[in-house]
Design a protein around this motif. Sequence first.
Motif, PDB file in Angstrom:
ATOM      1  N   HIS A  34       0.861  -1.197   0.096  1.00 32.57           N
ATOM      2  CA  HIS A  34       0.000   0.066   0.109  1.00 32.57           C
ATOM      3  C   HIS A  34       0.941   1.390   0.022  1.00 32.57           C
ATOM      4  CE1 HIS A  34      -3.778  -2.031   1.656  1.00 32.57           C
ATOM      5  NE2 HIS A  34      -3.433  -2.551   0.667  1.00 32.57           N
ATOM      6  N   GLU A  36       3.847   1.464  -1.338  1.00 35.53           N
ATOM      7  CA  GLU A  36       4.323   1.850  -2.699  1.00 35.53           C
ATOM      8  C   GLU A  36       3.337   2.295  -3.296  1.00 35.53           C
ATOM      9  OE1 GLU A  36       7.333   1.307  -3.660  1.00 35.53           O
ATOM     10  OE2 GLU A  36       8.338   0.154  -1.822  1.00 35.53           O
ATOM     11  N   LEU A  37       2.064   1.757  -3.486  1.00 31.70           N
ATOM     12  CA  LEU A  37       0.857   2.452  -4.273  1.00 31.70           C
ATOM     13  C   LEU A  37       0.829   3.875  -4.021  1.00 31.70           C
ATOM     14  CD1 LEU A  37      -1.711  -0.360  -3.989  1.00 31.70           C
ATOM     15  CD2 LEU A  37      -0.663   0.328  -6.124  1.00 31.70           C
ATOM     16  N   ARG A  38       0.965   4.146  -2.714  1.00 35.73           N
ATOM     17  CA  ARG A  38       0.616   5.731  -2.589  1.00 35.73           C
ATOM     18  C   ARG A  38       1.859   6.467  -2.881  1.00 35.73           C
ATOM     19  NH1 ARG A  38      -1.764   3.428   2.214  1.00 35.73           N
ATOM     20  NH2 ARG A  38       0.348   3.602   3.290  1.00 35.73           N
TER      21      ARG A  38
END
Lengths: 77, 216
Positions: A34, A36-38
Motif C-alpha cells: 500500500h 508503494e502504491l501511495r
Amino acid sequence: MSDHDPDPMLEHLGALPAHDLPPRDVERLRARAHGELRRSDRRSRSWAGRLYRRVEPFATGALAASYLAWALSVVVP
Amino acid sequence: MRLSRAPPGGVVAPVEAVFERELLARLRRGDEGAFDLLYDAYRPRVFSFLVRLSKRRELAEELVQETFLRLARRAEGLAEDTVLRAWLFTVARNLYVSHLRATMLENERIDQLTLEEAGAMPSPFEAAAASETQATLERALGRLPAPQREAVLLVAVEGLEPAEAARIVGIEAEALRQRLSRGRALLRAALAEEDHPEAPAAPGRPRAGRGTGGPR
C-alpha cells in the motif's frame, strides 16, 4: 499433458492445496505494498510527473532521430 | 463471479478475466482495494508455486514479497491488456531464476544457466500434506528435474494453458509441451515406484530417495 494414458494420481495434481505466508507476514507485506502504491500515486500526481509523461514520448523520439542522423553522417560519405 | 476476501488460511477462487480487467484498471489508478483483491487471490498460488519450484520455503517467502511489491510499484505502468496472472507468475519465476544466477556466480559455477538444484531436497509441503496422496505427489514433484517440475507446476497444478505457461517460462509452446510430457512420464514412473519400491528403476527414472541431478 498426454491424455493417452490417464493416471488417476496425476489428476490430483490440480487439487494440491495452495499454502500461504504466515498471517503476520501477509499483513506486513500488504502494508508495504500500500505504501508503494501511495508513493507511486504521489509521483504520478506531481506536476513533474505529469510533465514527464507528456514530454517523454517526444523526447525519446527526438533522441532516436538525432542518433540516427549522427549515425548516417558517419556511415554515409 | 464475485470475489471475496479470503478467509484466514483459505484460498480465494481465481478471478474471472472480465472482473480482472476491471481490477487492473482500478489498480493502475492506485486503488488499494483492487490490489488487496488481487493480492489475496494470487498470493497463495504464487507462493506455493515458488515453494514447489525452489523447494526452499524461506526463499519463496522473499520472492513472493518482492513479486507483489513490484506489482505495487509498477501498477501505474501496467499495460491495459496485461494478464495479471501471467504477469505475477512471470515476475515470480524470473526472480527465482535471477536468484539462481546470482548464487551460481557467487559460487563461480557459470557452466550452464539452467535451473540447477543443490541435491535431493525434500519438498517443504510434503510434511504438511493433509493426506498420503498429497504427500506422495509432493514428494514425486520434488524429484522432478527443475524444467519439467516448472512445466508441471504451471499447467497441471496451477491450471495455466500450455501456451500461457510457455510465455511465462520464455520458451516455445511446443518445447513447453515436451517438458510437460516428459515431466508427466517421470511423475508416473516415480509414483509407480512408490507403489512397488522393490522393482528396479528404469534408466532415467528418478528413484525414491535419490536426487534427480540436473535438468533433462
